[in-house]
Design a protein around this motif. Sequence first.
Motif, PDB file in Angstrom:
ATOM      1  N   LYS A  43       0.766  -1.007   0.038  1.00  0.00           N
ATOM      2  CA  LYS A  43       0.031  -0.144   0.020  1.00  0.00           C
ATOM      3  C   LYS A  43       0.901   0.992   0.033  1.00  0.00           C
ATOM      4  O   LYS A  43       1.806   1.091   0.714  1.00  0.00           O
ATOM      5  N   ASN A  71      -7.211  -4.116  -2.819  1.00  0.00           N
ATOM      6  CA  ASN A  71      -8.229  -3.045  -3.020  1.00  0.00           C
ATOM      7  C   ASN A  71      -7.640  -1.785  -3.479  1.00  0.00           C
ATOM      8  O   ASN A  71      -7.673  -0.443  -2.960  1.00  0.00           O
ATOM      9  N   ASP A  72      -6.730  -1.883  -4.757  1.00  0.00           N
ATOM     10  CA  ASP A  72      -6.049  -0.859  -5.343  1.00  0.00           C
ATOM     11  C   ASP A  72      -7.053   0.428  -5.643  1.00  0.00           C
ATOM     12  O   ASP A  72      -8.421   0.196  -5.646  1.00  0.00           O
ATOM     13  N   ARG A  73      -6.897   1.605  -5.642  1.00  0.00           N
ATOM     14  CA  ARG A  73      -7.843   2.568  -6.015  1.00  0.00           C
ATOM     15  C   ARG A  73      -8.083   2.666  -7.440  1.00  0.00           C
ATOM     16  O   ARG A  73      -7.270   2.206  -8.452  1.00  0.00           O
TER      17      ARG A  73
END
Length: 155
Positions: A43, A71-73
């Motif tokens: 992250k 959960n990448d942006r």
Amino acid sequence: MANMDARDTFHDILFNEHKLVLVPPPPGQYAGNLLGHVVIGWKPQDHAQRAVVAARHWLTAADRITALCVNDRPDGSYLFTARELLKQLGLDGDVIAINSGGRSVGETILDFAKTEKATCLLIGAYKHGYFLELLLGRVTRYLLSHRTLPIMMKH
């Protein structure tokens, strides 16, 4: 870390000495090559970057490296920063983004590591600090309490 002396030492090394720490798995659960396949829980935060930089020499010796972005942006910033850091450090590795699908990030990381036959995890530990993590039960705490492979970590 069953006694206070061990916990105090662990806390001191991680938070006061700011050292890279290798936490072994529970007895009897691991018989692998430590640097066969290192999965980096990534992250784009300072504590994660410090961990990767501190582990650079270990990562250089690894047979395989995978930076895992959970959960990448939408802008792909996790993937981008992971690729850039590996490139800056001269490390060759895969960079993968997955969605946790409603599961915890810690569970997602451990499931991925198991599926990909990882031999070690590398994480930036305790973003919020040890005591807040204990209260909130965040990712570091989950990984430590459910680990089946070694974890390298740095705060």
